[in-house]
Design an enzyme around this catalytic site. Sequence first.
Site, mmCIF file in Angstrom:
data_model
loop_
_atom_site.group_PDB
_atom_site.id
_atom_site.type_symbol
_atom_site.label_atom_id
_atom_site.label_comp_id
_atom_site.label_asym_id
_atom_site.label_seq_id
_atom_site.Cartn_x
_atom_site.Cartn_y
_atom_site.Cartn_z
ATOM 1 N N ASN A 9 41.850 29.411 30.242
ATOM 2 C CA ASN A 9 41.171 30.171 29.031
ATOM 3 C C ASN A 9 40.562 31.092 28.999
ATOM 4 O O ASN A 9 39.088 31.320 29.186
ATOM 5 C CB ASN A 9 40.632 28.278 27.997
ATOM 6 C CG ASN A 9 40.426 29.410 26.566
ATOM 7 O OD1 ASN A 9 40.524 31.034 26.252
ATOM 8 N ND2 ASN A 9 39.485 28.908 26.136
ATOM 9 N N TRP A 10 40.593 32.266 29.189
ATOM 10 C CA TRP A 10 39.622 33.617 29.041
ATOM 11 C C TRP A 10 38.578 33.375 28.444
ATOM 12 O O TRP A 10 38.320 34.478 28.417
ATOM 13 C CB TRP A 10 40.359 35.043 29.623
ATOM 14 C CG TRP A 10 41.680 34.227 31.129
ATOM 15 C CD1 TRP A 10 41.147 33.532 31.655
ATOM 16 C CD2 TRP A 10 42.110 35.144 32.469
ATOM 17 N NE1 TRP A 10 42.255 33.354 33.391
ATOM 18 C CE2 TRP A 10 42.781 34.612 33.201
ATOM 19 C CE3 TRP A 10 42.845 36.872 31.225
ATOM 20 C CZ2 TRP A 10 43.788 35.252 34.125
ATOM 21 C CZ3 TRP A 10 43.458 37.717 32.533
ATOM 22 C CH2 TRP A 10 44.479 37.033 33.394
ATOM 23 N N LYS A 11 39.408 33.271 26.863
ATOM 24 C CA LYS A 11 38.620 33.242 26.092
ATOM 25 C C LYS A 11 38.207 34.909 25.811
ATOM 26 O O LYS A 11 39.102 35.120 26.006
ATOM 27 C CB LYS A 11 37.238 32.422 25.854
ATOM 28 C CG LYS A 11 36.718 31.228 26.264
ATOM 29 C CD LYS A 11 36.097 30.177 25.992
ATOM 30 C CE LYS A 11 36.367 28.671 26.388
ATOM 31 N NZ LYS A 11 35.153 27.697 26.429
ATOM 32 N N HIS A 95 41.175 25.436 19.445
ATOM 33 C CA HIS A 95 40.123 25.340 20.565
ATOM 34 C C HIS A 95 38.838 25.137 19.460
ATOM 35 O O HIS A 95 38.673 25.546 18.121
ATOM 36 C CB HIS A 95 39.614 26.245 21.470
ATOM 37 C CG HIS A 95 39.045 26.175 22.555
ATOM 38 N ND1 HIS A 95 37.488 26.716 21.480
ATOM 39 C CD2 HIS A 95 39.166 26.176 23.465
ATOM 40 C CE1 HIS A 95 37.674 26.928 23.289
ATOM 41 N NE2 HIS A 95 38.231 25.839 24.469
ATOM 42 N N GLU A 97 36.520 26.382 19.693
ATOM 43 C CA GLU A 97 35.867 27.378 18.902
ATOM 44 C C GLU A 97 35.811 27.668 17.939
ATOM 45 O O GLU A 97 34.968 28.566 16.935
ATOM 46 C CB GLU A 97 34.843 28.073 20.451
ATOM 47 C CG GLU A 97 34.342 28.034 21.283
ATOM 48 C CD GLU A 97 34.466 28.386 22.623
ATOM 49 O OE1 GLU A 97 35.385 29.231 22.727
ATOM 50 O OE2 GLU A 97 34.781 27.348 23.748
ATOM 51 N N GLU A 167 39.116 18.310 25.538
ATOM 52 C CA GLU A 167 37.878 19.466 25.478
ATOM 53 C C GLU A 167 36.737 18.160 24.810
ATOM 54 O O GLU A 167 36.585 19.209 23.303
ATOM 55 C CB GLU A 167 38.115 20.434 25.474
ATOM 56 C CG GLU A 167 39.472 21.379 25.899
ATOM 57 C CD GLU A 167 39.336 22.706 26.093
ATOM 58 O OE1 GLU A 167 39.081 22.902 27.499
ATOM 59 O OE2 GLU A 167 39.128 23.359 24.906
ATOM 60 N N GLY A 173 31.313 24.192 28.117
ATOM 61 C CA GLY A 173 30.168 26.133 28.759
ATOM 62 C C GLY A 173 28.689 25.125 29.263
ATOM 63 O O GLY A 173 28.147 26.259 29.302
ATOM 64 N N SER A 213 33.995 22.190 31.231
ATOM 65 C CA SER A 213 33.334 22.433 32.520
ATOM 66 C C SER A 213 34.148 21.619 33.636
ATOM 67 O O SER A 213 33.592 21.778 34.820
ATOM 68 C CB SER A 213 32.097 21.819 32.575
ATOM 69 O OG SER A 213 30.786 22.308 31.966
ATOM 70 N N GLY A 234 37.907 27.195 31.456
ATOM 71 C CA GLY A 234 36.849 28.956 30.826
ATOM 72 C C GLY A 234 36.719 28.959 31.552
ATOM 73 O O GLY A 234 37.111 29.739 32.691
ATOM 74 N N GLY A 235 35.223 28.789 31.960
ATOM 75 C CA GLY A 235 35.077 29.926 33.117
ATOM 76 C C GLY A 235 35.129 29.891 34.427
ATOM 77 O O GLY A 235 35.298 31.071 34.890
HETATM 78 P P1 13P Z 1 34.258 25.508 30.805
HETATM 79 O O1 13P Z 1 35.854 25.686 31.601
HETATM 80 O O2 13P Z 1 33.537 26.963 30.675
HETATM 81 O O3 13P Z 1 33.441 24.766 30.007
HETATM 82 O O4 13P Z 1 35.752 25.781 28.903
HETATM 83 C C1 13P Z 1 36.444 24.656 28.681
HETATM 84 C C2 13P Z 1 36.880 25.083 28.142
HETATM 85 O O5 13P Z 1 36.616 25.068 26.393
HETATM 86 C C3 13P Z 1 38.770 26.050 27.845
HETATM 87 O O6 13P Z 1 39.426 25.662 26.340
#
Ligand code: 13P
Length: 251
Positions: A9-11, A95, A97, A167, A173, A213, A234-235
């Site tokens: 997920n590149w957000k 998600h 967010e 998640e 994050g 994470s 994510g990251g």
């Molecule tokens: P991180 O891997 O940066 O914690 O993010 C997880 C995430 O929200 C994937 O959708």
Amino acid sequence: MRKPIVAGNWKMNNTIRESVALAQGVRELVGSLTSVDVVVCPTYVSLHAVAEAVKGSNIAVGAQDAYVKDSGAYTGEISPRMILDAGAAWTIIGHSERRHIIGETDALLNEKCRFALDCGLKVMFCIGELLEERKAGKMQDVLRRQVEEGLKGLPAALLENLVIAYEPVWAIGTGETATPEQAEEAHVFTREVLAGMFGRDAAQAMRIQYGGSVKPDNAAELFSKENVDGFLVGGASLKADSFAAIVKAAC
Ligand code: 13P
């Protein structure tokens, strides 16, 4: 046997050019693996270019959200039909967010999930508790509500196109990962709730990703758990080599 699925997920990161470069890097490293489903989820504006960049490989493309109408006066929204047309097969729905920053409700997410599946998209549906909910002993209540409200009314025939992503919000994050035991406990519980809704066989067949994470150095241990069927990253998905290492940990 559930086939593992690892998605990045590149957000809200990367221009079109940067997205294509990242997609090409991922393709070089894991584009020919067939034992794991690999999905990359760029922003809407990069969907088409990324889909072109991974065409002919084992890598699929996903959006990060999808609206509940086909077209019309819904300024700023994008429909499943447009996402499919851009070359994507997947979308993320729910998600954390979007739940907690944008304020999306269980009812809206249910509508989004049903509509996206009806339109032919595959869905990664996210659930997960906040830190205060976990501390108050409410993790199971939250997961049950998110699954039951978010997935109600889904026809059994479309379940094979649905993946759940657990998640925990406190792990997203933050660098703080759920332990493999915490992830397994949540996944087992989620599968029980799914079994109550859709029957034991359907629940056993459904894939549940862990997200929060995930890094190359913790992925293998998390994946060793029976009910962890892959990751939503994510990251660490923003660098081709770290994402590829996570994909390989799930092979
Ligand atoms: P991180 O891997 O940066 O914690 O993010 C997880 C995430 O929200 C994937 O959708």
